[in-house]
Motif scaffolding. Structure first.
Motif, PDB file in Angstrom:
ATOM      1  N   ARG A  62       0.829  -1.195   0.000  1.00  0.00           N
ATOM      2  CA  ARG A  62       0.000   0.000   0.000  1.00  0.00           C
ATOM      3  C   ARG A  62       0.875   1.262   0.000  1.00  0.00           C
ATOM      4  O   ARG A  62       0.616   2.215  -0.718  1.00  0.00           O
ATOM      5  CB  ARG A  62      -0.917  -0.005   1.221  1.00  0.00           C
ATOM      6  CG  ARG A  62      -2.090   0.961   1.120  1.00  0.00           C
ATOM      7  CD  ARG A  62      -2.748   1.145   2.466  1.00  0.00           C
ATOM      8  NE  ARG A  62      -1.794   1.562   3.480  1.00  0.00           N
ATOM      9  CZ  ARG A  62      -1.333   2.800   3.600  1.00  0.00           C
ATOM     10  NH1 ARG A  62      -1.770   3.743   2.794  1.00  0.00           N
ATOM     11  NH2 ARG A  62      -0.446   3.090   4.522  1.00  0.00           N
ATOM     12  N   GLN A  63       1.935   1.243   0.821  1.00  0.00           N
ATOM     13  CA  GLN A  63       2.846   2.385   0.873  1.00  0.00           C
ATOM     14  C   GLN A  63       3.505   2.615  -0.483  1.00  0.00           C
ATOM     15  O   GLN A  63       3.649   3.743  -0.946  1.00  0.00           O
ATOM     16  CB  GLN A  63       3.942   2.145   1.918  1.00  0.00           C
ATOM     17  CG  GLN A  63       3.442   2.213   3.345  1.00  0.00           C
ATOM     18  CD  GLN A  63       4.569   2.166   4.359  1.00  0.00           C
ATOM     19  OE1 GLN A  63       5.742   2.061   4.009  1.00  0.00           O
ATOM     20  NE2 GLN A  63       4.220   2.235   5.626  1.00  0.00           N
ATOM     21  N   SER A  64       3.901   1.508  -1.099  1.00  0.00           N
ATOM     22  CA  SER A  64       4.534   1.574  -2.396  1.00  0.00           C
ATOM     23  C   SER A  64       3.598   2.219  -3.419  1.00  0.00           C
ATOM     24  O   SER A  64       3.988   3.066  -4.214  1.00  0.00           O
ATOM     25  CB  SER A  64       4.888   0.144  -2.800  1.00  0.00           C
ATOM     26  OG  SER A  64       5.802   0.138  -3.801  1.00  0.00           O
ATOM     27  N   GLU A  65       2.340   1.793  -3.343  1.00  0.00           N
ATOM     28  CA  GLU A  65       1.299   2.326  -4.223  1.00  0.00           C
ATOM     29  C   GLU A  65       1.104   3.831  -3.975  1.00  0.00           C
ATOM     30  O   GLU A  65       0.998   4.624  -4.916  1.00  0.00           O
ATOM     31  CB  GLU A  65       0.008   1.551  -3.916  1.00  0.00           C
ATOM     32  CG  GLU A  65      -1.252   2.087  -4.536  1.00  0.00           C
ATOM     33  CD  GLU A  65      -1.414   1.616  -5.965  1.00  0.00           C
ATOM     34  OE1 GLU A  65      -1.018   0.466  -6.233  1.00  0.00           O
ATOM     35  OE2 GLU A  65      -1.919   2.405  -6.787  1.00  0.00           O
ATOM     36  N   GLU A  83      -3.323  15.202   7.084  1.00  0.00           N
ATOM     37  CA  GLU A  83      -2.967  13.877   7.594  1.00  0.00           C
ATOM     38  C   GLU A  83      -1.498  13.619   7.323  1.00  0.00           C
ATOM     39  O   GLU A  83      -0.962  14.105   6.334  1.00  0.00           O
ATOM     40  CB  GLU A  83      -3.788  12.811   6.870  1.00  0.00           C
ATOM     41  CG  GLU A  83      -5.217  12.735   7.346  1.00  0.00           C
ATOM     42  CD  GLU A  83      -6.025  11.803   6.469  1.00  0.00           C
ATOM     43  OE1 GLU A  83      -5.479  10.762   6.066  1.00  0.00           O
ATOM     44  OE2 GLU A  83      -7.176  12.137   6.170  1.00  0.00           O
ATOM     45  N   ILE A  84      -0.873  12.829   8.198  1.00  0.00           N
ATOM     46  CA  ILE A  84       0.539  12.496   7.982  1.00  0.00           C
ATOM     47  C   ILE A  84       0.670  11.004   7.770  1.00  0.00           C
ATOM     48  O   ILE A  84       0.076  10.215   8.493  1.00  0.00           O
ATOM     49  CB  ILE A  84       1.420  12.831   9.199  1.00  0.00           C
ATOM     50  CG1 ILE A  84       1.217  14.255   9.654  1.00  0.00           C
ATOM     51  CG2 ILE A  84       2.891  12.567   8.884  1.00  0.00           C
ATOM     52  CD1 ILE A  84       2.060  14.614  10.860  1.00  0.00           C
ATOM     53  N   GLU A  85       1.473  10.648   6.804  1.00  0.00           N
ATOM     54  CA  GLU A  85       1.795   9.237   6.612  1.00  0.00           C
ATOM     55  C   GLU A  85       3.309   9.103   6.555  1.00  0.00           C
ATOM     56  O   GLU A  85       3.985   9.879   5.884  1.00  0.00           O
ATOM     57  CB  GLU A  85       1.169   8.740   5.317  1.00  0.00           C
ATOM     58  CG  GLU A  85       1.775   7.473   4.831  1.00  0.00           C
ATOM     59  CD  GLU A  85       0.754   6.388   4.582  1.00  0.00           C
ATOM     60  OE1 GLU A  85       1.056   5.231   4.882  1.00  0.00           O
ATOM     61  OE2 GLU A  85      -0.341   6.715   4.106  1.00  0.00           O
ATOM     62  N   ILE A  86       3.842   8.118   7.285  1.00  0.00           N
ATOM     63  CA  ILE A  86       5.284   7.874   7.246  1.00  0.00           C
ATOM     64  C   ILE A  86       5.513   6.543   6.554  1.00  0.00           C
ATOM     65  O   ILE A  86       4.896   5.540   6.922  1.00  0.00           O
ATOM     66  CB  ILE A  86       5.878   7.900   8.662  1.00  0.00           C
ATOM     67  CG1 ILE A  86       5.717   9.316   9.222  1.00  0.00           C
ATOM     68  CG2 ILE A  86       7.350   7.499   8.636  1.00  0.00           C
ATOM     69  CD1 ILE A  86       6.015   9.455  10.674  1.00  0.00           C
ATOM     70  N   VAL A  87       6.344   6.543   5.540  1.00  0.00           N
ATOM     71  CA  VAL A  87       6.559   5.307   4.784  1.00  0.00           C
ATOM     72  C   VAL A  87       7.943   4.737   5.062  1.00  0.00           C
ATOM     73  O   VAL A  87       8.882   5.469   5.351  1.00  0.00           O
ATOM     74  CB  VAL A  87       6.349   5.510   3.261  1.00  0.00           C
ATOM     75  CG1 VAL A  87       4.899   5.807   2.945  1.00  0.00           C
ATOM     76  CG2 VAL A  87       7.253   6.606   2.709  1.00  0.00           C
ATOM     77  N   ASP A  88       8.044   3.393   4.973  1.00  0.00           N
ATOM     78  CA  ASP A  88       9.297   2.705   5.275  1.00  0.00           C
ATOM     79  C   ASP A  88       9.863   2.030   4.033  1.00  0.00           C
ATOM     80  O   ASP A  88       9.239   2.008   2.986  1.00  0.00           O
ATOM     81  CB  ASP A  88       9.044   1.565   6.292  1.00  0.00           C
ATOM     82  CG  ASP A  88       8.358   2.045   7.534  1.00  0.00           C
ATOM     83  OD1 ASP A  88       9.047   2.467   8.437  1.00  0.00           O
ATOM     84  OD2 ASP A  88       7.109   1.983   7.579  1.00  0.00           O
ATOM     85  N   ALA A  89      11.004   1.418   4.274  1.00  0.00           N
ATOM     86  CA  ALA A  89      11.638   0.506   3.324  1.00  0.00           C
ATOM     87  C   ALA A  89      11.702   1.063   1.902  1.00  0.00           C
ATOM     88  O   ALA A  89      12.162   2.177   1.694  1.00  0.00           O
ATOM     89  CB  ALA A  89      10.926  -0.850   3.374  1.00  0.00           C
ATOM     90  N   GLU A  90      11.219   0.267   0.949  1.00  0.00           N
ATOM     91  CA  GLU A  90      11.353   0.613  -0.462  1.00  0.00           C
ATOM     92  C   GLU A  90      10.620   1.927  -0.781  1.00  0.00           C
ATOM     93  O   GLU A  90      11.127   2.771  -1.511  1.00  0.00           O
ATOM     94  CB  GLU A  90      10.809  -0.562  -1.298  1.00  0.00           C
ATOM     95  CG  GLU A  90      10.906  -0.385  -2.789  1.00  0.00           C
ATOM     96  CD  GLU A  90       9.568  -0.045  -3.425  1.00  0.00           C
ATOM     97  OE1 GLU A  90       8.526  -0.293  -2.765  1.00  0.00           O
ATOM     98  OE2 GLU A  90       9.573   0.484  -4.542  1.00  0.00           O
ATOM     99  N   ALA A  91       9.423   2.095  -0.211  1.00  0.00           N
ATOM    100  CA  ALA A  91       8.643   3.312  -0.453  1.00  0.00           C
ATOM    101  C   ALA A  91       9.404   4.531   0.072  1.00  0.00           C
ATOM    102  O   ALA A  91       9.443   5.588  -0.567  1.00  0.00           O
ATOM    103  CB  ALA A  91       7.283   3.204   0.219  1.00  0.00           C
ATOM    104  N   ILE A 143       3.267   6.011  -2.783  1.00  0.00           N
ATOM    105  CA  ILE A 143       4.405   6.777  -3.309  1.00  0.00           C
ATOM    106  C   ILE A 143       4.365   6.790  -4.836  1.00  0.00           C
ATOM    107  O   ILE A 143       4.622   7.818  -5.464  1.00  0.00           O
ATOM    108  CB  ILE A 143       5.745   6.201  -2.794  1.00  0.00           C
ATOM    109  CG1 ILE A 143       5.809   6.336  -1.268  1.00  0.00           C
ATOM    110  CG2 ILE A 143       6.940   6.896  -3.433  1.00  0.00           C
ATOM    111  CD1 ILE A 143       5.578   7.738  -0.738  1.00  0.00           C
ATOM    112  N   GLY A 144       3.991   5.651  -5.422  1.00  0.00           N
ATOM    113  CA  GLY A 144       3.870   5.584  -6.876  1.00  0.00           C
ATOM    114  C   GLY A 144       2.880   6.622  -7.386  1.00  0.00           C
ATOM    115  O   GLY A 144       3.166   7.359  -8.330  1.00  0.00           O
ATOM    116  N   THR A 145       1.725   6.701  -6.742  1.00  0.00           N
ATOM    117  CA  THR A 145       0.700   7.666  -7.145  1.00  0.00           C
ATOM    118  C   THR A 145       1.214   9.093  -6.994  1.00  0.00           C
ATOM    119  O   THR A 145       1.022   9.937  -7.877  1.00  0.00           O
ATOM    120  CB  THR A 145      -0.565   7.508  -6.255  1.00  0.00           C
ATOM    121  OG1 THR A 145      -0.882   6.131  -6.188  1.00  0.00           O
ATOM    122  CG2 THR A 145      -1.740   8.273  -6.812  1.00  0.00           C
ATOM    123  N   LEU A 146       1.886   9.343  -5.875  1.00  0.00           N
ATOM    124  CA  LEU A 146       2.412  10.692  -5.617  1.00  0.00           C
ATOM    125  C   LEU A 146       3.416  11.090  -6.703  1.00  0.00           C
ATOM    126  O   LEU A 146       3.335  12.186  -7.265  1.00  0.00           O
ATOM    127  CB  LEU A 146       3.090  10.732  -4.241  1.00  0.00           C
ATOM    128  CG  LEU A 146       3.729  12.063  -3.841  1.00  0.00           C
ATOM    129  CD1 LEU A 146       2.660  13.077  -3.461  1.00  0.00           C
ATOM    130  CD2 LEU A 146       4.700  11.885  -2.684  1.00  0.00           C
TER     131      LEU A 146
END
Ligand SMILES: [Zn+2]
Length: 393
Positions: free
Chosen positions: A268-271, A355-363, A273-276
């Motif tokens: 979901r995070q990857s998605e 809203e804040i979202e923090i993403v990890d790893a590959e994203a 970031i992809g959209t952004l």
């Protein structure tokens, strides 16, 4: 249950306050016994913290450290993590059922790690589906709470005796062949109805409890029709997990589901970031740019790479912050202070309803390449409406 409102309340705790995050995971050997590792860590980190604060505050800090150490000593902590706030007027232990990293801070409440935890562990719904029914849970910050149980009752009383004889044991999962007879079709009809009801209940619970997604767990023949009964716009929030948990008890359910939830969260995070990154308009990228748009009230949701925490200058009077080292606030002329992005971000986002979202790893790595921070802008319509309202006011 910890939510953003509570985090907001923590951010308003009177200063100075001692914030302590501890990894108390009892599954780690070092954390067991009379001298757990987290306690010796706190002791050492506390000493160097005392040495680093102004002389006038050292005694106060020492007292708070003493309180926390006293509280933790002679106490077996069953949770994976512990967060504590202690100050002259503050005492707030917050047990956490997720992985926490050791940290100790003095001054303003240190909420960066908590913010990260909340962003990483969203509240989810889980439906464990068996032939007998669905147990519906809320899963948040590593804790699973049963919301309700929905029994599946297949009513066969009004059916002809002749049919009944053939099916002494009614098994819905076997009712899928190409050769459906009347009896099986009736079960299918009833089960379809049950699925629709279950999906509707899951949707209601999602709204009430602010659930970010619903995981349906069970045999695919049981969960597929439930997933299909969700309306199309919610399909992306429904996740199917093929696992038979009929005989599994609660703590183990969490263990079995955690890897699935993490995997889905990563995707979901990857998605996100992809959209952004694909968006040509309506988005902003980069720390300086996103901060500026946020403080102009133009950002509705922002996203931050997990390991990004640059130093900013913030005005203690009006709260404005940016990356430049200009000593004085351009808006109100007050002398600015150094602050870390993560320390002040929740407050800024709160103030500007983002809203804040923090993403990890590959994203996170992908976002770092694009500046480490970004956001979605409010729709122009909303903006002009607000501008009109401001003009009118
Ligand atoms: Zn200012």
């Amino acid at each position: 249950m910890l939510d953003t409102r509570e985090v907001r309340a923590f951010s308003l705790l009177p200063e100075p306050v001692l914030t302590v995050y501890l990894d108390t995971n009892p599954s780690k050997m070092a954390n067991r016994g009379p001298a757990p590792e987290y306690l010796s860590w706190l002791n050492a980190a506390g000493k160097s913290l005392v040495a680093s604060v102004p002389a006038g505050e050292q005694k106060l800090l020492q007292e708070q450290l003493g309180r926390i150490e006293g509280f933790l000593r002679d106490r077996v902590l069953p949770q994976r993590g512990m967060l504590l706030f202690a100050g002259p007027q503050t005492w707030q232990p917050v047990p956490l059922q997720v992985e926490v990293g050791n940290e100790v801070h003095w001054g303003r409440p240190a909420l960066a790690q908590l913010l990260g935890l909340l962003s990483r562990h969203k509240p989810y719904g889980i439906a464990v589906v068996t032939l007998n029914g669905a147990r519906l849970f809320r899963y948040h910050l590593g804790e699973m709470t049963e919301l309700e149980e929905k029994k599946f009752v297949i009513n066969i009383s009004q059916w002809r005796k002749k049919d009944m004889g053939k099916f002494a044991h009614v098994d819905i999962t076997k009712s899928r062949g190409t050769d459906h007879d009347t009896f099986e079709r009736r079960i299918d009809d009833q089960y379809r109805h049950i699925c629709a009801e279950t999906a509707q209940r899951a949707r209601q619970l999602s709204e009430t409890h602010g659930l970010a997604a619903f995981f349906l767990v069970g045999d695919d023949r049981l969960i597929d029709p439930i997933a299909a009964a969700f309306p199309r716009d919610l399909q992306s929030h429904v996740v199917k997990i093929e696992e038979d948990l009929a005989k599994v008890v609660q703590p183990e359910i969490v263990e079995r589901l955690e890897p699935h939830i993490e995997e889905w969260e990563r995707a979901r995070q990857s998605e996100t970031i992809g959209t952004l990154l694909r968006s040509k308009r309506g988005v902003v990228l980069g720390v300086a740019e996103t901060l500026a748009e946020l403080q102009n009230g133009r950002v509705r949701a922002l996203v931050l790479a997990a390991d990004l925490d640059p130093e900013l200058r913030q005005c203690p009077n009006c709260g404005r912050a940016d990356l430049t080292d200009t000593p004085v606030c351009l808006y109100c002329g007050t002398r600015r202070q150094i602050a870390r992005l993560r320390e002040i971000l929740s407050e800024l986002a709160w103030k500007h309803s983002a809203e804040i979202e923090i993403v990890d790893a590959e994203a996170s790595a992908r976002l770092r390449e694009a500046g480490g921070m970004g956001g979605w802008l409010r729709l122009p319509k909303q903006k002009s409406a607000r501008r009109a309202a401001r003009r009118a006011g």
